[in-house]
Design a protein around this motif. Structure first.
Motif, PDB file in Angstrom:
ATOM      1  N   PRO A  88       0.810  -1.228   0.000  1.00 17.99           N
ATOM      2  CA  PRO A  88       0.000   0.000   0.000  1.00 17.99           C
ATOM      3  C   PRO A  88       0.844   1.278   0.000  1.00 17.99           C
ATOM      4  CG  PRO A  88      -0.891  -1.583   1.557  1.00 17.99           C
ATOM      5  CD  PRO A  88       0.425  -2.127   1.104  1.00 17.99           C
ATOM      6  N   LEU A  89       1.929   1.278   0.785  1.00 17.87           N
ATOM      7  CA  LEU A  89       2.781   2.466   0.818  1.00 17.87           C
ATOM      8  C   LEU A  89       3.491   2.665  -0.519  1.00 17.87           C
ATOM      9  CD1 LEU A  89       4.367   2.251   4.390  1.00 17.87           C
ATOM     10  CD2 LEU A  89       2.629   3.853   3.583  1.00 17.87           C
ATOM     11  N   PHE A  90       3.907   1.573  -1.141  1.00 16.64           N
ATOM     12  CA  PHE A  90       4.545   1.676  -2.453  1.00 16.64           C
ATOM     13  C   PHE A  90       3.595   2.316  -3.466  1.00 16.64           C
ATOM     14  CE2 PHE A  90       5.135  -0.074  -6.704  1.00 16.64           C
ATOM     15  CZ  PHE A  90       6.445   0.292  -6.963  1.00 16.64           C
ATOM     16  N   LEU A  91       2.359   1.863  -3.498  1.00 18.95           N
ATOM     17  CA  LEU A  91       1.377   2.403  -4.443  1.00 18.95           C
ATOM     18  C   LEU A  91       1.056   3.865  -4.120  1.00 18.95           C
ATOM     19  CD1 LEU A  91      -1.039  -0.667  -4.686  1.00 18.95           C
ATOM     20  CD2 LEU A  91       0.708   0.049  -6.332  1.00 18.95           C
ATOM     21  N   LEU A  92       0.904   4.168  -2.831  1.00 14.10           N
ATOM     22  CA  LEU A  92       0.558   5.523  -2.424  1.00 14.10           C
ATOM     23  C   LEU A  92       1.663   6.506  -2.798  1.00 14.10           C
ATOM     24  CD1 LEU A  92      -1.145   7.613  -0.904  1.00 14.10           C
ATOM     25  CD2 LEU A  92      -0.014   6.863   1.208  1.00 14.10           C
ATOM     26  N   PHE A  93       2.907   6.181  -2.428  1.00 12.24           N
ATOM     27  CA  PHE A  93       3.988   7.124  -2.669  1.00 12.24           C
ATOM     28  C   PHE A  93       4.411   7.154  -4.137  1.00 12.24           C
ATOM     29  CE2 PHE A  93       4.807   6.340   1.990  1.00 12.24           C
ATOM     30  CZ  PHE A  93       4.268   7.551   2.373  1.00 12.24           C
ATOM     31  N   SER A  94       4.138   6.102  -4.877  1.00 17.29           N
ATOM     32  CA  SER A  94       4.341   6.157  -6.329  1.00 17.29           C
ATOM     33  C   SER A  94       3.401   7.186  -6.938  1.00 17.29           C
ATOM     34  CB  SER A  94       4.092   4.784  -6.957  1.00 17.29           C
ATOM     35  OG  SER A  94       5.046   3.842  -6.521  1.00 17.29           O
ATOM     36  N   LEU A  95       2.138   7.167  -6.500  1.00 16.47           N
ATOM     37  CA  LEU A  95       1.162   8.138  -6.994  1.00 16.47           C
ATOM     38  C   LEU A  95       1.559   9.561  -6.583  1.00 16.47           C
ATOM     39  CD1 LEU A  95      -1.548   8.756  -8.357  1.00 16.47           C
ATOM     40  CD2 LEU A  95      -2.665   8.318  -6.153  1.00 16.47           C
ATOM     41  N   VAL A  96       1.998   9.710  -5.338  1.00 18.33           N
ATOM     42  CA  VAL A  96       2.413  11.037  -4.865  1.00 18.33           C
ATOM     43  C   VAL A  96       3.604  11.540  -5.668  1.00 18.33           C
ATOM     44  CG1 VAL A  96       3.432  12.274  -2.911  1.00 18.33           C
ATOM     45  CG2 VAL A  96       1.501  10.737  -2.545  1.00 18.33           C
ATOM     46  N   TYR A  97       4.574  10.674  -5.930  1.00 18.32           N
ATOM     47  CA  TYR A  97       5.774  11.078  -6.682  1.00 18.32           C
ATOM     48  C   TYR A  97       5.422  11.472  -8.107  1.00 18.32           C
ATOM     49  CZ  TYR A  97      10.299  10.716  -9.011  1.00 18.32           C
ATOM     50  OH  TYR A  97      11.427  10.966  -9.764  1.00 18.32           O
ATOM     51  N   LEU A  98       4.569  10.692  -8.761  1.00 15.79           N
ATOM     52  CA  LEU A  98       4.168  11.009 -10.125  1.00 15.79           C
ATOM     53  C   LEU A  98       3.389  12.327 -10.166  1.00 15.79           C
ATOM     54  CD1 LEU A  98       3.096   7.479 -11.432  1.00 15.79           C
ATOM     55  CD2 LEU A  98       5.178   8.760 -12.002  1.00 15.79           C
ATOM     56  N   THR A  99       2.520  12.545  -9.180  1.00 16.73           N
ATOM     57  CA  THR A  99       1.777  13.795  -9.103  1.00 16.73           C
ATOM     58  C   THR A  99       2.719  14.979  -8.898  1.00 16.73           C
ATOM     59  OG1 THR A  99      -0.115  12.613  -8.149  1.00 16.73           O
ATOM     60  CG2 THR A  99      -0.079  15.014  -7.902  1.00 16.73           C
ATOM     61  N   SER A 100       3.724  14.785  -8.050  1.00 15.10           N
ATOM     62  CA  SER A 100       4.702  15.841  -7.805  1.00 15.10           C
ATOM     63  C   SER A 100       5.462  16.190  -9.080  1.00 15.10           C
ATOM     64  CB  SER A 100       5.674  15.402  -6.717  1.00 15.10           C
ATOM     65  OG  SER A 100       6.705  16.344  -6.540  1.00 15.10           O
ATOM     66  N   CYS A 101       5.936  15.170  -9.786  1.00 13.76           N
ATOM     67  CA  CYS A 101       6.680  15.410 -11.023  1.00 13.76           C
ATOM     68  C   CYS A 101       5.796  16.090 -12.067  1.00 13.76           C
ATOM     69  CB  CYS A 101       7.233  14.101 -11.564  1.00 13.76           C
ATOM     70  SG  CYS A 101       8.565  13.387 -10.569  1.00 13.76           S
ATOM     71  N   PHE A 102       4.561  15.613 -12.202  1.00 11.32           N
ATOM     72  CA  PHE A 102       3.647  16.191 -13.190  1.00 11.32           C
ATOM     73  C   PHE A 102       3.311  17.634 -12.841  1.00 11.32           C
ATOM     74  CE2 PHE A 102      -0.701  17.264 -14.430  1.00 11.32           C
ATOM     75  CZ  PHE A 102      -0.609  17.129 -15.815  1.00 11.32           C
ATOM     76  N   GLY A 103       2.953  17.899 -11.583  1.00 10.55           N
ATOM     77  CA  GLY A 103       2.546  19.241 -11.189  1.00 10.55           C
ATOM     78  C   GLY A 103       3.670  20.252 -11.326  1.00 10.55           C
ATOM     79  N   ASN A 104       4.864  19.907 -10.854  1.00 14.71           N
ATOM     80  CA  ASN A 104       5.988  20.839 -10.928  1.00 14.71           C
ATOM     81  C   ASN A 104       6.466  21.032 -12.359  1.00 14.71           C
ATOM     82  OD1 ASN A 104       6.836  21.649  -8.060  1.00 14.71           O
ATOM     83  ND2 ASN A 104       6.576  19.448  -7.863  1.00 14.71           N
ATOM     84  N   THR A 105       6.466  19.961 -13.152  1.00 13.48           N
ATOM     85  CA  THR A 105       6.841  20.089 -14.560  1.00 13.48           C
ATOM     86  C   THR A 105       5.831  20.940 -15.315  1.00 13.48           C
ATOM     87  OG1 THR A 105       7.892  17.906 -14.486  1.00 13.48           O
ATOM     88  CG2 THR A 105       7.412  18.815 -16.665  1.00 13.48           C
ATOM     89  N   ALA A 106       4.552  20.809 -14.960  1.00  8.50           N
ATOM     90  CA  ALA A 106       3.516  21.623 -15.591  1.00  8.50           C
ATOM     91  C   ALA A 106       3.738  23.104 -15.314  1.00  8.50           C
ATOM     92  CB  ALA A 106       2.135  21.188 -15.098  1.00  8.50           C
ATOM     93  N   VAL A 107       4.147  23.446 -14.098  1.00  5.90           N
ATOM     94  CA  VAL A 107       4.405  24.841 -13.756  1.00  5.90           C
ATOM     95  C   VAL A 107       5.524  25.407 -14.636  1.00  5.90           C
ATOM     96  CG1 VAL A 107       5.255  26.394 -11.954  1.00  5.90           C
ATOM     97  CG2 VAL A 107       3.573  24.636 -11.393  1.00  5.90           C
TER      98      VAL A 107
END
Length: 318
Positions: A30-49
């Protein structure tokens, strides 16, 4: 004789055990899936900016220039920490090479210091925008912005490389890091020698890189508040205040962790480090904070949302 013993110990050490959340085996997937999603969201959001600021002319202003630096720093920080942490969630041997551990220790310290100074620069930018609007473009010219951004990165470098060089001591076994990644306060537990001097240096350095930017931010926003209160009309006060609301709406301990996690991590003696509590704190500023920053500072801003619509519209038309 002592110098030779230290060199042999350091050269013979090849890897450390990174404990992480291995004492909660049921939570690994569960932690692997959760933090994978968080990491991908972080990369996407910051790259979008960064992408929006580069592609849309309306966002090419000093405020968004500094937000680009913050977005790049967030992606860099997450990438230094999260991929190895995710790998260890699923690996049978949760180890990290000693060389990579030292590199991770320096990079996390460097990026934490740089973010503190960068947030202070962003507060200075909002102060000039509100309190000196007629001279804003003159004071915050592109050469001045580049110098301020370069200064934040340079101060982060010198504030981290000097203390790290001075505190490295010979390590004693067992070489077990009861943490999610390598960080300077955690390495103090592995040193053989007395670390009183190193803890003092870390506290002084932490106070300089945390409290000084915090005081500058506090003074900037106090001046902004006084300037807004002096505006006669309610509409004028609303417009003045709106120029810095994206920087003020930061949840405690998230985007601006200058006084919170920074002080907690670096100004305590090592005897007061609760392992499980520090792991949660590290998740806050190393994983959650980089994901939230683009939404707090940028993506909910009407100007950024308008730029997103224009850029996606051009992409569809092409």
């Amino acid at each position: 004789m002592v110098q030779t013993w230290v060199q042999v110990n350091v050269s013979a050490l090849s890897e450390l055990v990174l404990v992480g959340f291995s004492n909660h085996p049921w939570a690994k997937l569960p932690l692997f899936l959760l933090f994978s999603l968080v990491y991908l969201t972080s990369c996407f959001g910051n790259t979008a900016v960064v992408t929006l600021v580069v592609l849309d002319a309306s966002l090419q202003s000093p405020m968004y220039f500094f937000l680009c630096h913050l977005a790049f720093l967030n992606v860099f920080f997450s990438t230094v920490v999260v991929p190895k942490m995710l790998f260890n969630f699923l690996a049978s041997r949760r180890v990290i090479s000693y060389a990579f551990c030292l590199a991770q220790t320096y990079l996390t310290l460097f990026l934490e210091c740089t973010e503190c100074f960068l947030l202070a620069v962003m507060a200075l930018d909002r102060y000039v925008a509100v309190c000196h609007p007629l001279r804003y473009l003159l004071l915050m010219s592109w050469p001045a912005c580049a110098a301020l951004a370069l200064g934040a990165w340079a101060l982060g470098f010198f504030a981290s490389v000097v203390p790290l060089y001075c505190v490295i001591l010979p390590l004693c076994g067992p070489y077990v890091v009861d943490y999610l990644f390598c960080e300077l306060p955690i390495l103090l537990h592995l040193f053989c020698a007395d670390t009183t001097l190193q803890e003092t240096m870390m506290a002084v350095g932490g106070a300089g890189t945390v409290l000084v930017p915090f005081v500058l931010i506090l003074l900037s926003y106090l001046r902004i508040l006084l300037a807004v209160l002096r505006v006669d009309s309610a509409e004028g006060r609303r417009r003045a205040f709106s120029t810095c609301t994206s920087h003020l709406h930061v949840p405690p301990g998230c985007g601006d962790h200058l006084l919170g996690t920074g002080l907690i991590r670096y100004l305590r003696p090592k005897s007061l480090y609760p392992a499980e509590g520090d792991k949660l704190i590290s998740l806050l500023y190393a994983v959650i904070n980089p994901m939230l920053n683009p939404f707090i500072y940028s993506l909910r801003n009407k100007e950024v949302q308008g730029a997103l619509g224009r850029v996606t519209g051009r992409c569809r038309a092409a």
